[in-house]
Enzyme design. Structure first.
Site, PDB file in Angstrom:
ATOM      1  N   CYS A   1       7.822  11.909  10.240  1.00  0.00           N
ATOM      2  CA  CYS A   1       9.094  12.789   9.525  1.00  0.00           C
ATOM      3  C   CYS A   1      10.282  13.098  10.862  1.00  0.00           C
TER       4      CYS A   1
ATOM      5  N   GLU B   1      16.104   4.996  -0.429  1.00  0.00           N
ATOM      6  CA  GLU B   1      17.102   5.798   0.441  1.00  0.00           C
ATOM      7  C   GLU B   1      17.792   5.047   1.535  1.00  0.00           C
TER       8      GLU B   1
ATOM      9  N   LYS C   1      16.323  10.116   8.480  1.00  0.00           N
ATOM     10  CA  LYS C   1      16.847   9.291   7.236  1.00  0.00           C
ATOM     11  C   LYS C   1      17.901  10.280   6.481  1.00  0.00           C
TER      12      LYS C   1
ATOM     13  N   HIS D   1      27.999  30.643 -11.100  1.00  0.00           N
ATOM     14  CA  HIS D   1      29.177  29.942 -11.456  1.00  0.00           C
ATOM     15  C   HIS D   1      30.037  29.583 -10.374  1.00  0.00           C
TER      16      HIS D   1
ATOM     17  N   CYS E   1      11.938  11.448   7.434  1.00  0.00           N
ATOM     18  CA  CYS E   1      12.567  12.569   7.079  1.00  0.00           C
ATOM     19  C   CYS E   1      13.814  12.686   7.607  1.00  0.00           C
TER      20      CYS E   1
ATOM     21  N   TYR F   1      10.773   5.285  -2.954  1.00  0.00           N
ATOM     22  CA  TYR F   1      11.563   6.454  -2.138  1.00  0.00           C
ATOM     23  C   TYR F   1      12.154   5.540  -0.688  1.00  0.00           C
TER      24      TYR F   1
ATOM     25  N   GLU G   1      23.403  25.874 -12.320  1.00  0.00           N
ATOM     26  CA  GLU G   1      23.721  26.755 -13.389  1.00  0.00           C
ATOM     27  C   GLU G   1      23.337  26.048 -14.635  1.00  0.00           C
TER      28      GLU G   1
HETATM   29  P1  FAD Z   1       2.526  11.702  10.382  1.00  0.00           P
HETATM   30  O1  FAD Z   1       3.623  12.541  10.444  1.00  0.00           O
HETATM   31  O2  FAD Z   1       2.682  10.235  10.366  1.00  0.00           O
HETATM   32  O3  FAD Z   1       1.683  11.755  12.016  1.00  0.00           O
HETATM   33  C1  FAD Z   1       0.609  11.298  12.632  1.00  0.00           C
HETATM   34  C2  FAD Z   1       0.818  10.982  14.121  1.00  0.00           C
HETATM   35  O4  FAD Z   1      -0.491  10.528  14.570  1.00  0.00           O
HETATM   36  C3  FAD Z   1       1.783  10.013  14.542  1.00  0.00           C
HETATM   37  O5  FAD Z   1       2.424  10.453  15.799  1.00  0.00           O
HETATM   38  C4  FAD Z   1       0.789   8.876  15.040  1.00  0.00           C
HETATM   39  O6  FAD Z   1       1.501   8.276  15.879  1.00  0.00           O
HETATM   40  C5  FAD Z   1      -0.494   9.668  15.583  1.00  0.00           C
HETATM   41  N1  FAD Z   1      -1.681   8.873  15.447  1.00  0.00           N
HETATM   42  C6  FAD Z   1      -1.983   8.020  14.590  1.00  0.00           C
HETATM   43  N2  FAD Z   1      -3.401   7.688  15.095  1.00  0.00           N
HETATM   44  C7  FAD Z   1      -3.302   8.480  16.013  1.00  0.00           C
HETATM   45  C8  FAD Z   1      -4.744   7.975  17.014  1.00  0.00           C
HETATM   46  N3  FAD Z   1      -5.740   7.307  16.835  1.00  0.00           N
HETATM   47  N4  FAD Z   1      -4.777   8.974  18.045  1.00  0.00           N
HETATM   48  C9  FAD Z   1      -3.719   9.864  18.316  1.00  0.00           C
HETATM   49  N5  FAD Z   1      -2.828   9.962  17.633  1.00  0.00           N
HETATM   50  C10 FAD Z   1      -2.389   9.172  16.543  1.00  0.00           C
HETATM   51  N6  FAD Z   1       8.384  13.408   3.311  1.00  0.00           N
HETATM   52  C11 FAD Z   1       9.247  14.523   2.926  1.00  0.00           C
HETATM   53  O7  FAD Z   1       8.678  15.454   2.724  1.00  0.00           O
HETATM   54  N7  FAD Z   1      10.799  14.229   2.882  1.00  0.00           N
HETATM   55  C12 FAD Z   1      11.405  13.261   3.313  1.00  0.00           C
HETATM   56  O8  FAD Z   1      12.546  13.099   3.066  1.00  0.00           O
HETATM   57  C13 FAD Z   1      10.605  12.083   3.569  1.00  0.00           C
HETATM   58  N8  FAD Z   1      11.261  10.992   4.235  1.00  0.00           N
HETATM   59  C14 FAD Z   1      10.583   9.998   4.616  1.00  0.00           C
HETATM   60  C15 FAD Z   1      11.331   8.858   4.987  1.00  0.00           C
HETATM   61  C16 FAD Z   1      10.528   7.705   5.493  1.00  0.00           C
HETATM   62  C17 FAD Z   1      11.507   6.683   6.038  1.00  0.00           C
HETATM   63  C18 FAD Z   1       9.140   8.032   5.573  1.00  0.00           C
HETATM   64  C19 FAD Z   1       8.333   6.722   6.198  1.00  0.00           C
HETATM   65  C20 FAD Z   1       8.373   8.903   5.287  1.00  0.00           C
HETATM   66  C21 FAD Z   1       9.198  10.138   4.684  1.00  0.00           C
HETATM   67  N9  FAD Z   1       8.430  11.180   4.240  1.00  0.00           N
HETATM   68  C22 FAD Z   1       9.214  12.148   3.716  1.00  0.00           C
HETATM   69  C23 FAD Z   1       7.046  11.254   4.374  1.00  0.00           C
HETATM   70  C24 FAD Z   1       6.723  12.307   5.640  1.00  0.00           C
HETATM   71  O9  FAD Z   1       7.388  11.569   6.891  1.00  0.00           O
HETATM   72  C25 FAD Z   1       5.085  12.158   5.829  1.00  0.00           C
HETATM   73  O10 FAD Z   1       4.322  12.454   4.534  1.00  0.00           O
HETATM   74  C26 FAD Z   1       4.745  13.069   6.857  1.00  0.00           C
HETATM   75  O11 FAD Z   1       5.132  12.799   7.910  1.00  0.00           O
HETATM   76  C27 FAD Z   1       3.113  12.895   6.880  1.00  0.00           C
HETATM   77  O12 FAD Z   1       2.459  13.715   7.971  1.00  0.00           O
HETATM   78  P2  FAD Z   1       1.213  13.512   8.601  1.00  0.00           P
HETATM   79  O13 FAD Z   1       0.863  14.848   9.765  1.00  0.00           O
HETATM   80  O14 FAD Z   1       0.249  13.459   7.688  1.00  0.00           O
HETATM   81  O15 FAD Z   1       1.367  12.222   9.402  1.00  0.00           O
HETATM   82  P1  NDP Z   2       5.686   3.044  -2.098  1.00  0.00           P
HETATM   83  O1  NDP Z   2       3.985   2.501  -2.148  1.00  0.00           O
HETATM   84  O2  NDP Z   2       5.788   4.401  -2.714  1.00  0.00           O
HETATM   85  O3  NDP Z   2       6.208   1.830  -2.729  1.00  0.00           O
HETATM   86  C1  NDP Z   2       6.267   0.493  -2.444  1.00  0.00           C
HETATM   87  C2  NDP Z   2       7.386  -0.327  -3.112  1.00  0.00           C
HETATM   88  O4  NDP Z   2       7.445  -1.454  -2.558  1.00  0.00           O
HETATM   89  C3  NDP Z   2       7.389  -0.260  -4.495  1.00  0.00           C
HETATM   90  O5  NDP Z   2       8.447  -0.319  -5.059  1.00  0.00           O
HETATM   91  C4  NDP Z   2       6.554  -1.661  -4.443  1.00  0.00           C
HETATM   92  O6  NDP Z   2       6.659  -2.375  -5.891  1.00  0.00           O
HETATM   93  C5  NDP Z   2       7.131  -2.396  -3.451  1.00  0.00           C
HETATM   94  N1  NDP Z   2       6.469  -3.556  -2.915  1.00  0.00           N
HETATM   95  C6  NDP Z   2       5.047  -3.629  -2.649  1.00  0.00           C
HETATM   96  N2  NDP Z   2       4.579  -4.799  -1.894  1.00  0.00           N
HETATM   97  C7  NDP Z   2       5.901  -5.635  -2.137  1.00  0.00           C
HETATM   98  C8  NDP Z   2       5.982  -6.910  -2.208  1.00  0.00           C
HETATM   99  N3  NDP Z   2       5.042  -7.831  -1.584  1.00  0.00           N
HETATM  100  N4  NDP Z   2       7.189  -7.756  -2.500  1.00  0.00           N
HETATM  101  C9  NDP Z   2       8.102  -6.800  -2.841  1.00  0.00           C
HETATM  102  N5  NDP Z   2       7.946  -5.561  -3.303  1.00  0.00           N
HETATM  103  C10 NDP Z   2       6.880  -4.773  -2.927  1.00  0.00           C
HETATM  104  O7  NDP Z   2       6.059   3.333  -0.533  1.00  0.00           O
HETATM  105  P2  NDP Z   2       7.159   4.066   0.267  1.00  0.00           P
HETATM  106  O8  NDP Z   2       7.123   3.237   1.625  1.00  0.00           O
HETATM  107  O9  NDP Z   2       8.482   3.853  -0.465  1.00  0.00           O
HETATM  108  O10 NDP Z   2       6.779   5.362   0.293  1.00  0.00           O
HETATM  109  C11 NDP Z   2       5.687   5.796   1.020  1.00  0.00           C
HETATM  110  C12 NDP Z   2       5.592   7.325   0.681  1.00  0.00           C
HETATM  111  O11 NDP Z   2       6.245   7.934   1.650  1.00  0.00           O
HETATM  112  C13 NDP Z   2       6.023   7.912  -0.599  1.00  0.00           C
HETATM  113  O12 NDP Z   2       4.919   7.739  -1.723  1.00  0.00           O
HETATM  114  C14 NDP Z   2       6.691   9.321  -0.423  1.00  0.00           C
HETATM  115  O13 NDP Z   2       5.554  10.154  -0.756  1.00  0.00           O
HETATM  116  C15 NDP Z   2       6.980   9.394   1.081  1.00  0.00           C
HETATM  117  N6  NDP Z   2       8.282   9.323   1.475  1.00  0.00           N
HETATM  118  C16 NDP Z   2       8.964  10.494   0.858  1.00  0.00           C
HETATM  119  C17 NDP Z   2      10.328  10.718   0.903  1.00  0.00           C
HETATM  120  C18 NDP Z   2      10.995  11.949   0.486  1.00  0.00           C
HETATM  121  O14 NDP Z   2      10.435  12.789   0.288  1.00  0.00           O
HETATM  122  N7  NDP Z   2      12.190  11.829   0.285  1.00  0.00           N
HETATM  123  C19 NDP Z   2      11.205   9.363   1.413  1.00  0.00           C
HETATM  124  C20 NDP Z   2      10.543   8.323   1.748  1.00  0.00           C
HETATM  125  C21 NDP Z   2       9.062   8.332   1.697  1.00  0.00           C
HETATM  126  P3  NDP Z   2       5.910  -2.123  -7.158  1.00  0.00           P
HETATM  127  O15 NDP Z   2       6.171  -0.662  -7.714  1.00  0.00           O
HETATM  128  O16 NDP Z   2       5.938  -3.158  -7.977  1.00  0.00           O
HETATM  129  O17 NDP Z   2       4.221  -2.167  -6.753  1.00  0.00           O
END
Ligand code: FAD
Ligand code: NDP
Length: 513
Positions: A77, A223, A85, A488, A82, A219, A493
């Site tokens: 995140c 985004e 982004k 408003h 997050c 997502y 609203e």
């Molecule tokens: P993480 O935050 O992934 O943390 C895991 C940590 O463990 C990492 O630092 C990793 O390096 C470390 N680690 C892994 N393996 C080991 C190991 N063996 N030993 C030690 N450390 C290790 N969620 C939202 O709510 N709102 C958003 O707007 C949003 N936007 C997102 C945008 C993107 C592009 C992405 C990819 C995700 C987004 N998410 C969003 C999802 C959110 O980031 C994740 O759901 C959240 O970070 C999960 O938290 P976590 O603690 O499970 O894991």
């Molecule tokens: P998802 O697993 O939700 O989506 C993967 C996307 O990639 C789908 O559209 C899928 O299509 C497509 N895809 C998979 N394989 C291929 C391929 N070989 N060729 C072309 N298209 C492909 O993953 P995200 O990484 O988008 O998100 C992961 C999670 O991270 C989300 O579920 C969300 O919870 C979290 N997140 C939250 C955000 C927020 O809160 N704003 C922002 C970003 C992430 P198909 O539908 O056909 O399988």
């Protein structure tokens, strides 16, 4: 105090021996709790446990991305999710605001342009400040932080491996796994990994990615495509099936319609085949248009794979302790209390099977788990009705069931959908098209018409949805909604005035105040 080896065996500035920590801190074990993963969930869990008097260590280690991108403490995140982004989304929104500003009388000389390097540096500096803040917080709360890769030795023992190859052994009464996930690359597309990047890289680019192909339609893909387009880049989204799978599909359509109207290109029903680097350095992508069966190509500066995420379990040695996983997703099977199949080991956040991949759920689940493990509470995480927002140029916020899900659970005749197309006041003077600004409330049809789902596309949809999500938690009904007095003039609203049912077929366009 833990006994420790002298000099070269000591862990950076601590009393921990690289080989073994003596079991004196908490009686039988070095720690009450060892958390593997210092992301949203792991940090929340470890800090909460320490505040409740537990001896806690948290291990966090970032494996560089395939392209070599690295970052600090805080997990997905903070570093590659997050936070960067949302800041880049804000950069894009500001571009639109500057255009609107002219209509509001601002004199803006010449055409405006965006400088990626300036934005990236500012965003990256903010992320670094958060990394530092997390370290300080752990220190203040007396959580031992070790920058090592953790793996399980047995149900009370974790091995940490530093970048330099040094080992540390820690024992704990309980172990928590919160290692999250990492972006996937497609496995069957030549050149995909060699020439493409993922969301682990995009936020850390110092130079503009230029003309970009974003593959995927969920997502992350939408985004990223949104802020790339919004900062002036030629951006195409390649969608193999549908956009925003799992979300209400009417809303998903509005999100992509708006994006198309504001300049993002969509290659619908197209499947990438290969990526080749041309002598010019440009990336030539070949794909199949599944509607025509034809093969097509175009060139891009950057190919961003946003095709889903894989749980980060590789280094954990889960097989050594016989941990049960979901064979399809690779995630750890967990119970309502986040327990795994191995006694004393818990898992939650993105690594837990069936959990929403969202930061607030990871944080809340981590805190509640810490309280239970410390014997302070029995409260379980409630994963129902968690609100979320897709931060696309037109944001989409929702909580509860999609219309499709409500229909399949309750039957089409047993639900009532109230809806409205509304015009945000700020769009009027700016002469912006509001065709995709829409909201709908999905209710039970009978009785008090309990609200099952609420969906909004529009400016600040995340802010709008957050408050209403509390209503759903409290069992809000349609009557509660329309008894609520609006503020408003706001977009929110409109939800308190929503009164046209889809079933009626009447025009749902809001007119007047
Ligand atoms: P993480 O935050 O992934 O943390 C895991 C940590 O463990 C990492 O630092 C990793 O390096 C470390 N680690 C892994 N393996 C080991 C190991 N063996 N030993 C030690 N450390 C290790 N969620 C939202 O709510 N709102 C958003 O707007 C949003 N936007 C997102 C945008 C993107 C592009 C992405 C990819 C995700 C987004 N998410 C969003 C999802 C959110 O980031 C994740 O759901 C959240 O970070 C999960 O938290 P976590 O603690 O499970 O894991
Ligand atoms: P998802 O697993 O939700 O989506 C993967 C996307 O990639 C789908 O559209 C899928 O299509 C497509 N895809 C998979 N394989 C291929 C391929 N070989 N060729 C072309 N298209 C492909 O993953 P995200 O990484 O988008 O998100 C992961 C999670 O991270 C989300 O579920 C969300 O919870 C979290 N997140 C939250 C955000 C927020 O809160 N704003 C922002 C970003 C992430 P198909 O539908 O056909 O399988």
């Amino acid at each position: 105090m833990a006994a420790f080896c002298r000099g070269r065996h000591r862990w950076k500035g601590t009393n921990y021996c690289f080989h073994v920590l003596t079991r004196t801190l908490t009686g039988k074990y070095d720690f009450d709790l060892v958390v593997i993963g210092g992301g949203s969930g792991g940090l929340a869990c470890s800090k909460e446990a320490a505040q409740l008097g537990q001896e806690v260590a948290v291990l966090d280690y970032v494996e560089p991305s395939v392209k070599g991108t690295k970052w600090g403490l805080g997990g997905t995140c903070v570093n590659v999710g997050c936070i960067p982004k949302k800041l880049m989304h804000q950069a894009a929104l500001l571009g639109t605001a500057v255009k609107d500003a002219k209509k509001y009388g601002w004199q803006i000389p010449g055409p405006i342009s965006h400088d990626w390097a300036t934005m990236a540096e500012a965003v990256q500096n903010h992320v670094r400040s958060l990394n530092w803040g997390h370290r300080v917080q752990l220190k203040d709360k007396k959580v031992k932080y070790l920058n090592v890769k953790g793996s399980l030795v047995d149900e009370h023992t974790v091995k940490g491996l530093s970048k330099a190859g040094k080992e540390v052994i820690l024992t704990a009464k309980n172990i928590v796994i919160a290692t999250g996930g990492r972006p996937k690359y497609p496995t069957n597309i030549p050149g995909a990994m060699e020439h493409g990047i993922t969301s682990d890289d995009i936020f850390w680019l110092r130079e503009s990615p230029g003309k970009t192909l974003v593959v995927g339609a969920s997502y992350v893909a939408l985004e990223c495509a949104g802020f790339l387009t919004g900062t002036g880049l030629d951006t195409t989204v390649m969608v193999r099936s549908i956009a925003l799978r799992g979300f209400d599909q009417q809303m998903a359509g509005l999100v992509t319609d708006y994006m198309e109207a504001y300049g993002t290109k969509f290659a619908w029903k197209c499947v990438p085949k290969r990526v080749d680097k041309l002598p010019s350095g440009a990336l030539q992508v070949t794909w199949t248009d599944t509607r025509t069966g034809k093969e097509e190509t175009d060139t891009y500066d950057t190919v961003l794979w946003a095709v889903g995420r894989a749980p980060e379990t590789k280094a954990l040695g889960l097989d050594k302790v016989g941990m049960q996983l979901n064979n399809h997703t690779g995630k750890i099977l967990v119970g309502d209390d986040e327990s795994t199949s191995v006694p004393n080991i818990y898992a939650f956040g993105d690594i837990g099977e069936g959990r929403p991949e969202l930061t607030p759920t990871a944080i809340k689940a981590g805190k509640l788990l810490a309280r239970r493990l410390a014997g302070h509470s029995k409260e379980l995480m409630n994963y129902n009705n968690v609100a979320t927002t897709v931060f696309t140029p037109l944001e989409y916020g929702c909580v509860g069931l999609s219309e499709e899900e409500a229909e399949s659970r309750y039957g089409k005749d047993s639900i009532e959908v109230y809806h409205s197309f509304y015009k945000p006041l700020e769009f009027t003077v700016a002469e912006r098209d509001a065709s995709q600004c829409y909201m709908k409330v999905v209710c039970e049809r009978a009785g008090e018409q309990r609200i099952l789902g609420l969906h909004v596309t529009g400016p600040n949809a995340g802010e709008v949805t957050q408050g209403f999500s509390m209503g759903l938690r409290c069992g809000a009904t349609y009557s509660h909604l329309i008894e609520t007095v609006g503020i408003h003039p706001t977009c929110a609203e409109e939800l308190t005035k929503i009164n046209i049912t889809k079933r009626s077929g009447l025009d749902a366009t809001v007119t007047g105040c």
